[in-house]
Scaffold this motif. Structure first.
Motif: not given
Length: 157
Positions: A127-147
């Motif tokens: 989340i601190a890197l910002v981009l992973p939190a902004v790029a989201r999938d169809g379920d509203g999960r960002g890269w941080h949630d997926r990881a």
């Protein structure tokens, strides 16, 4: 046609943005379309992040003093305090102060009651890197949630 990120990011939904592959965000995880335990919207998530960030800023000012406003140490102190204020309560309770205030929490997609320290640290660092939190999938999960194998859900309607 699937978006380019979906070709190499595992667990991606190929449905239209804002919808899970089966209809509504979170449906493939067994979550309802609306109400408690449904996928939290971007607005609530952003609001919770802002509350936690402001809390970290206030604590940093209390610790460092108002003389540090505009100084380089304040930014790092805010980041460090925010990191602790987010990662520790999410690991232990499933929600930070901002999340609790806005009625959301972090849930594990593997049915664990809380996500634990390693996954909370990974999630918060991304989340601190910002981009992973902004790029989201169809379920509203960002890269941080997926990881971290998590999803943010509502705790109240």
């Amino acid at each position: 046609m699937a978006r380019w990120i979906e070709s190499w990011m595992p667990g991606s939904s190929t449905g239209p943005p804002g919808r899970g592959a089966d209809g509504h965000p979170g449906q493939r995880f067994g979550l309802p379309a609306e109400g408690v335990s449904s996928v939290a919207g971007f607005g609530r998530r952003l609001g919770a992040l802002l509350v936690d960030w402001l809390l970290g800023y206030l604590i940093a000012l209390l610790v460092l003093g108002s003389d540090e406003i505009g100084g380089p140490n304040l930014s790092w102190a805010v980041l460090g305090i925010w990191f602790l204020l987010t990662a520790v309560p999410v690991a232990v309770f499933g929600a930070s102060a901002g999340m609790t205030l806005l009625g959301i929490r972090v849930a594990s997609i593997d049915s664990a009651p809380v996500i634990g320290i390693p996954r909370a640290l990974l999630r918060t660092a991304l989340i601190a890197l910002v981009l992973p939190a902004v790029a989201r999938d169809g379920d509203g999960r960002g890269w941080h949630d997926r990881a971290a194998r998590t999803i943010v859900v509502r705790t109240r309607a």
